[in-house]
Structures are given as structure tokens and as C-alpha cells.
Scaffold this motif. Structure first.
Motif, mmCIF file in Angstrom:
data_model
loop_
_atom_site.group_PDB
_atom_site.id
_atom_site.type_symbol
_atom_site.label_atom_id
_atom_site.label_comp_id
_atom_site.label_asym_id
_atom_site.label_seq_id
_atom_site.Cartn_x
_atom_site.Cartn_y
_atom_site.Cartn_z
ATOM 1 N N SER A 120 7.930 12.036 3.809
ATOM 2 C CA SER A 120 7.911 11.835 2.360
ATOM 3 C C SER A 120 8.700 10.590 1.977
ATOM 4 O O SER A 120 8.232 9.768 1.178
ATOM 5 N N VAL A 121 9.891 10.443 2.537
ATOM 6 C CA VAL A 121 10.734 9.282 2.240
ATOM 7 C C VAL A 121 10.053 7.994 2.702
ATOM 8 O O VAL A 121 9.992 7.009 1.961
ATOM 9 N N ASP A 122 9.543 7.995 3.929
ATOM 10 C CA ASP A 122 8.888 6.797 4.464
ATOM 11 C C ASP A 122 7.704 6.389 3.595
ATOM 12 O O ASP A 122 7.522 5.204 3.299
ATOM 13 N N THR A 123 6.905 7.351 3.179
ATOM 14 C CA THR A 123 5.744 7.052 2.338
ATOM 15 C C THR A 123 6.189 6.464 1.007
ATOM 16 O O THR A 123 5.654 5.454 0.552
ATOM 17 N N TRP A 124 7.198 7.062 0.371
ATOM 18 C CA TRP A 124 7.686 6.567 -0.920
ATOM 19 C C TRP A 124 8.233 5.149 -0.774
ATOM 20 O O TRP A 124 7.882 4.258 -1.558
ATOM 21 N N CYS A 125 9.076 4.938 0.227
ATOM 22 C CA CYS A 125 9.705 3.622 0.400
ATOM 23 C C CYS A 125 8.671 2.541 0.684
ATOM 24 O O CYS A 125 8.770 1.435 0.159
ATOM 25 N N ASN A 126 7.688 2.849 1.516
ATOM 26 C CA ASN A 126 6.680 1.852 1.878
ATOM 27 C C ASN A 126 5.688 1.565 0.758
ATOM 28 O O ASN A 126 5.023 0.534 0.784
ATOM 29 N N ARG A 127 5.580 2.456 -0.207
ATOM 30 C CA ARG A 127 4.657 2.254 -1.333
ATOM 31 C C ARG A 127 5.404 1.882 -2.611
ATOM 32 O O ARG A 127 5.353 0.757 -3.070
ATOM 33 N N PHE A 128 6.123 2.829 -3.170
ATOM 34 C CA PHE A 128 6.778 2.612 -4.453
ATOM 35 C C PHE A 128 8.031 1.759 -4.330
ATOM 36 O O PHE A 128 8.393 1.044 -5.257
ATOM 37 N N LYS A 160 8.435 -0.878 -2.795
ATOM 38 C CA LYS A 160 8.048 -2.297 -2.883
ATOM 39 C C LYS A 160 8.098 -2.785 -4.339
ATOM 40 O O LYS A 160 8.420 -3.938 -4.598
ATOM 41 N N VAL A 161 7.777 -1.921 -5.279
ATOM 42 C CA VAL A 161 7.820 -2.291 -6.695
ATOM 43 C C VAL A 161 9.246 -2.682 -7.079
ATOM 44 O O VAL A 161 9.480 -3.719 -7.711
ATOM 45 N N TYR A 162 10.212 -1.857 -6.685
ATOM 46 C CA TYR A 162 11.614 -2.145 -6.990
ATOM 47 C C TYR A 162 12.100 -3.366 -6.223
ATOM 48 O O TYR A 162 12.878 -4.162 -6.742
ATOM 49 N N GLU A 163 11.644 -3.497 -4.990
ATOM 50 C CA GLU A 163 12.021 -4.638 -4.158
ATOM 51 C C GLU A 163 11.648 -5.948 -4.853
ATOM 52 O O GLU A 163 12.423 -6.908 -4.860
ATOM 53 N N GLU A 164 10.447 -6.002 -5.440
ATOM 54 C CA GLU A 164 9.992 -7.192 -6.144
ATOM 55 C C GLU A 164 10.862 -7.520 -7.352
ATOM 56 O O GLU A 164 10.969 -8.668 -7.766
ATOM 57 N N MET A 165 11.505 -6.485 -7.926
ATOM 58 C CA MET A 165 12.414 -6.706 -9.063
ATOM 59 C C MET A 165 13.844 -6.978 -8.603
ATOM 60 O O MET A 165 14.723 -7.203 -9.430
ATOM 61 N N GLY A 166 14.079 -6.903 -7.290
ATOM 62 C CA GLY A 166 15.432 -7.118 -6.777
ATOM 63 C C GLY A 166 16.339 -5.934 -6.992
ATOM 64 O O GLY A 166 17.568 -6.081 -7.034
ATOM 65 N N ILE A 167 15.757 -4.741 -7.147
ATOM 66 C CA ILE A 167 16.541 -3.529 -7.400
ATOM 67 C C ILE A 167 16.554 -2.672 -6.129
ATOM 68 O O ILE A 167 15.518 -2.406 -5.551
ATOM 69 N N VAL A 168 17.746 -2.245 -5.743
ATOM 70 C CA VAL A 168 17.895 -1.436 -4.540
ATOM 71 C C VAL A 168 17.687 0.034 -4.879
ATOM 72 O O VAL A 168 18.358 0.577 -5.754
ATOM 73 N N THR A 169 16.723 0.684 -4.206
ATOM 74 C CA THR A 169 16.509 2.117 -4.412
ATOM 75 C C THR A 169 16.491 2.884 -3.097
ATOM 76 O O THR A 169 16.581 4.091 -3.086
ATOM 77 N N TYR A 170 16.329 2.192 -1.986
ATOM 78 C CA TYR A 170 16.268 2.867 -0.687
ATOM 79 C C TYR A 170 16.930 2.051 0.379
ATOM 80 O O TYR A 170 17.247 0.897 0.198
#
Length: 134
Positions: free
Chosen positions: A114-122, A124-134
Motif C-alpha cells: 500500500s505504501v509503495d503504491t501510494w508513494c510511487n503514484r501520489f 510524485k505529485v508532492y515531489e513536483e511541488m517540493g513537499i516531503v510526504t514520504y
């Protein structure tokens, strides 16, 4: 903070539990974002713990009904023994994350998927904004 794989894959027969755990999972991600903006936030870690369906006293009384709701013994997710979950959790906790720091999300069993799927998909959205979520 302890969440659940049901935060990522909610099931109808765990309505309130899955809802509450999804809230915990959102809270730990948002707390991690806030720590990223704080001047001394790098000195603190918000770690999400995502266990699989685990054999605890929480549902022993209605385990048979849970198996039926999951489609019967052939389709139901087997509960991971608590001792196995604890051992795997501490094994994962001791391994650093990709950045060399303590892992931000520790998923075990189905929780890891579940974590791997979320990080690899959603994520990326935060990554593009420069926000750390995982």
C-alpha cells in the motif's frame, strides 16, 4: 503513528476503523510536511506505521464473520501473527530510508504494498511541488 493498510484499501465492513486510520495516515503526512517547513523540523521525524491485517484481540470475537465478508477462507486475507508483525516492524525500523534517515513510512506485508503504491503514484505529485510526504 500507527495507521493501517485499511487506510489505503478501505473495506466496507470496517467503515469507522478504515475512516479513522485514513485520518491518521493523512495527519502523519501533513505533520511531515509541516516539519519540512519548520526551522528545526529536520531534527524530528513523523513516522507512519502501516501494519497488515494482524492477529490481535481486536477482532478475534468476530474473525469468522470477517472471513465470510471477505469471500470465504479461500479469498480472505489471513491475519499476520502479532509476533511476526512486531519482528518485521523492528527489522524495517533498523534499516535506513533512501535518504539515509529513519524511514518515513514503515509498511509491513500488505501495508508495504500500500505504501509503495501510494508513494510511487501520489507521492510524485508532492515531489513536483517540493513537499516531503514520504
Amino acid at each position: 503513528m500507527t495507521s493501517s493498510s485499511l487506510a489505503y484499501v478501505p473495506l466496507s465492513f470496517y467503515l469507522m476503523y478504515a475512516t479513522a486510520k485514513a485520518g491518521v495516515q493523512a495527519m502523519v503526512k501533513i505533520l511531515r510536511q509541516q516539519l519540512g517547513f519548520a526551522p528545526n523540523g529536520q531534527n524530528m521525524h513523523a513516522v507512519g506505521i502501516i501494519p497488515p491485517y494482524t492477529d490481535t484481540s481486536l477482532d478475534k470475537a468476530h474473525r469468522e464473520a470477517t472471513v465470510v465478508m471477505q469471500g470465504g477462507p479461500d479469498k480472505a486475507f489471513p491475519a499476520m501473527p502479532l509476533s511476526e508483525f512486531v519482528a518485521k516492524f523492528f527489522e524495517n525500523l533498523e534499516q535506513p530510508g533512501p535518504d539515509g534517515e529513519i524511514k518515513k513510512e514503515i509498511g509491513i506485508g500488505f501495508g508495504e504494498m500500500s505504501v509503495d503504491t501510494w508513494c510511487n503514484r501520489f507521492g510524485k505529485v508532492y515531489e513536483e511541488m517540493g513537499i516531503v510526504t514520504y
